[in-house]
Each structure stands twice: as structure tokens, then as C-alpha cells.
Design an enzyme around this catalytic site. Structure first.
Site: not given
Ligand code: VGL
Ligand code: ZN
Length: 195
Positions: A10, A61, A63, A69, A80, A106, A113, A146, A150
Site C-alpha cells: 500500500d 488497497d 476500494h 470501511s 481512500h 485487495k 475489509e 500502515a 495492512c
Molecule cells: C489500510 C486503513 C484502511 C492499510 C487500508 O493499508 O494499512 N489502513 N485501509
Molecule cells: Zn482501505
């Protein structure tokens, strides 16, 4: 022979300077490029040629605009990484290393989620685990964003699947600094190597 690979989780604009910008993100991208550079040392050749000996796999990520989420749908995050938007794109400095078949999306299903890169699939429907097996990988370096979400979930799933996991601590970004430190401690206790 032991094969190594790098999984980049990510490193997308919304997590770097967008709606969910994380701490240390710019630095993490720079350090990741340095790490990749160090792997190419002595090889010469073009940037992309590193991929013949050291596969680099990217998690995204990815979406739909109404993902469950997101706060508007009752979730905990601002919108995001919506598919097709700038915020969902991989940082441009990493693009020379991106290959479509080694890119795994993903969180594509509105109702689910998915924090783990292990849940991602490439455009041929293959999973990260499947491809790492095909590449005969035993050790996996992990970096990205993060730490608490993830990155952690991806590291834990890699460990469960039997890979040696080496988390590059200078190459990760996080939502919260204390949360980051706590996650590192817990991952180390689980057997993930923090390097
Ligand atoms: C993530 C929050 C929402 C991540 C993904 O990549 O850590 N954090 N979606
Ligand atoms: Zn996300």
C-alpha cells in the site's frame, strides 16, 4: 538456492499525502528505493532487470467508492484508495519496478475489509501466496503502509504460511507512532524479524 522477494504494501498516494496520509510515509518511500538500489548493486543494467533475480510484489488497497470501511457507510476510515483515482496509485518513484502480474489488489468487494496483502489477487486472479510459491520464495522482505494495519496483517499471514518474514523498519509508515511501536514489539514476539 534460497530465493528472496520484497512485498511492498500500500505505498499509495492516499496513504502518503492524501486522505489517510500516514506518518513517515515520504521517508518510507525513499528508504524503500534505497533498499531496492542496494539489492541491485553490482548487477548493472536497467532498473527493471532487478526483477529477474529479486521479485518485487506490490499490494494495493483498491476500494469501490462506497466501500463499507468508509465513514459514510458506517466504517472507521475516510474514503481512500478508490479504484481509478490518483489516491489509489502506487508512488511514481516505484513504478519502474511494478509488473502487472506481481500487483495484487485487495478490498475490492464493497462488503469486505481486507487488511492483509494475502487476500489480494493479481489481474489473473492469482493470490500473493500462490505467486510466492511459484517463485520458490523462502524469505520475504516487507515494507509499506500502515504498520498497525495492512503491514502487520500481511506479515502475520506470510509467517503463518511458512515464510521467513523480514520487516524493514525504516521502510514503513504508520497511523500512530505509539501504535507503530507496539505493533513492532508484538510482531517481533511472534517471530517476525524487524530489521
Ligand atoms: C489500510 C486503513 C484502511 C492499510 C487500508 O493499508 O494499512 N489502513 N485501509
Ligand atoms: Zn482501505
Amino acid at each position: 538456492m534460497k530465493n528472496n522477494a520484497l512485498v511492498v504494501v500500500d505505498m499509495l498516494y492516499d496513504f502518503i499525502d492524501g486522505s489517510l496520509a500516514c506518518q513517515n510515509a515520504d521517508n518510507a518511500v525513499r528508504e524503500t528505493l534505497k533498499f531496492i538500489d542496494a539489492q541491485t548493486k553490482g548487477q548493472g543494467g536497467e532498473d527493471h532487470e532487478i526483477l529477474d533475480t529479486f521479485p518485487i510484489l506490490f499490494i494495493r488497497d483498491h476500494h469501490p467508492a462506497d466501500h463499507s470501511s468508509f465513514a459514510e457507510q458506517g466504517g472507521i476510515w475516510p474514503p481512500h484508495c478508490v479504484a481509478g483515482t490518483h489516491g489509489g496509485e502506487i508512488h511514481k518513484d516505484l513504478l519502474p519496478y511494478v509488473r502487472e502480474e506481481l500487483t495484487f489488489d485487495k478490498g475490492c468487494d464493497r462488503t469486505v475489509e481486507q487488511y492483509s496483502g494475502f487476500d489480494g489477487v493479481n489481474n489473473a486472479g492469482q493470490s500473493l501466496g500462490e505467486i510466492l510459491e511459484l517463485l520458490d520464495t523462502s524469505e520475504v522482505y516487507v515494507c509499506g503502509i500502515a504498520t498497525e494495519y495492512c503491514v502487520r496483517n500481511t506479515c502475520e499471514d506470510l509467517l503463518k504460511a511458512g515464510f521467513k518474514v523480514r520487516l524493514l523498519k525504516d521502510c514503513i509508515a504508520y497511523v500512530d507512532h505509539d501504535g507503530h511501536l507496539k505493533a513492532l514489539e508484538e510482531m517481533a514476539a511472534e517471530g517476525i524479524s524487524i530489521e
